[in-house]
Design an enzyme around this catalytic site. Structure first.
Site, PDB file in Angstrom:
ATOM      1  N   HIS A  22      75.310   2.031  41.444  1.00  0.00           N
ATOM      2  CA  HIS A  22      74.544   1.706  42.585  1.00  0.00           C
ATOM      3  C   HIS A  22      73.199   1.217  42.055  1.00  0.00           C
ATOM      4  O   HIS A  22      72.169   1.743  41.596  1.00  0.00           O
ATOM      5  CB  HIS A  22      73.986   3.020  43.352  1.00  0.00           C
ATOM      6  N   GLU A  32      71.060  -0.235  43.814  1.00  0.00           N
ATOM      7  CA  GLU A  32      69.926   0.202  44.588  1.00  0.00           C
ATOM      8  C   GLU A  32      69.234   1.331  44.530  1.00  0.00           C
ATOM      9  O   GLU A  32      68.189   1.856  45.009  1.00  0.00           O
ATOM     10  CB  GLU A  32      70.167  -0.263  46.082  1.00  0.00           C
ATOM     11  N   CYS A  81      80.004   0.325  45.420  1.00  0.00           N
ATOM     12  CA  CYS A  81      80.758   1.666  45.450  1.00  0.00           C
ATOM     13  C   CYS A  81      81.652   1.578  46.440  1.00  0.00           C
ATOM     14  O   CYS A  81      82.782   1.071  46.352  1.00  0.00           O
ATOM     15  CB  CYS A  81      79.896   2.855  45.561  1.00  0.00           C
TER      16      CYS A  81
END
Length: 229
Positions: free
Chosen positions: A203, A205, A86
């Site tokens: 994302h 994660e 990002c």
């Protein structure tokens, strides 16, 4: 595997990616402040998401000139794997480690939702655990995720397998209906020419364990651990 996460003022995903890395690595990554000027020998550097410097001037533009980024760039050019997520992707384009730019979303609004991605190149240290054609679900949260580069550069990138992920439908169809931000050719993530640097807007994660609602992102970190250990 030895990994580090760069921390900028305004980062808000640095701890998230550290948790995901630790789950795959079995050890905590090094957290490196943006004003530091040196890095130890590492296998992986992560430039995380967030709003470095409040996104003032232009997303990633100020962070690209932080002291630590000179060292990140030197390490990347020497072959250390670098992952930019990002805002980290935006920073990597601003440093010149990745081609192109991230512009305002087509609708000029911040978008925060889960999207589906198709793995375009499954033969890299970042994606071998998926394989080409695999469909994953990652969240996005950005206002400037509209990837663009000139036509000649993009033709060369496609020919070299530098498109990592494309936005797609749940069934894998790539088209305007599945493009959340107007990104060129539905691009969600790209590599550098040697496939040692990856930048992506979604994302991984944030969906790296089932308690978060899904674990598609974990395979990226598992893939890196397997490749670099």
């Amino acid at each position: 595997m030895k990994a580090a996460v760069i921390v900028f003022p305004g980062s808000n995903c640095d701890r998230d990616v550290a948790v995901a890395l630790e789950a795959s690595m079995g050890a905590k990554p090094l957290m490196v402040w943006h004003r530091d000027t040196q890095l130890p020998d590492l296998d992986l550097i992560v430039v995380p998401g967030g709003f470095s410097y409040g996104d003032y001037l232009r997303c990633g533009a100020m962070a690209a000139h932080s002291p630590i980024m000179r060292e990140v760039k030197a390490k990347a050019e020497a072959g250390t794997r670098v992952l930019g997520i990002c805002n980290g992707f935006q920073i990597l384009t601003e440093t010149g480690l990745l081609p192109g730019v991230l512009m305002r979303n087509r609708n000029l609004k911040f978008i925060c939702k889960d999207v589906h991605l198709r793995v375009e190149n499954g033969d890299t240290d970042f994606t071998r655990a998926y394989g080409a054609g695999h469909i994953v679900r990652f969240p996005i949260a950005h206002a400037e995720g509209n990837y663009f580069t000139d036509a000649e550069t993009f033709r060369a990138m496609e020919g070299n397998g530098q498109v990592a992920f494309r936005y797609c439908s749940r069934t894998g169809a790539v088209g305007e209906a599945a493009n959340p931000n107007g990104s060129l050719s539905n691009v969600a993530g790209i590599y550098n020419a040697t496939k040692t640097v990856l930048g992506l807007m979604p994302h991984p994660e944030r969906l790296a364990e089932d308690l978060l609602g899904g674990s598609d992102g974990k395979k990226m970190f598992d893939s890196l651990v397997e490749a670099l250990t």
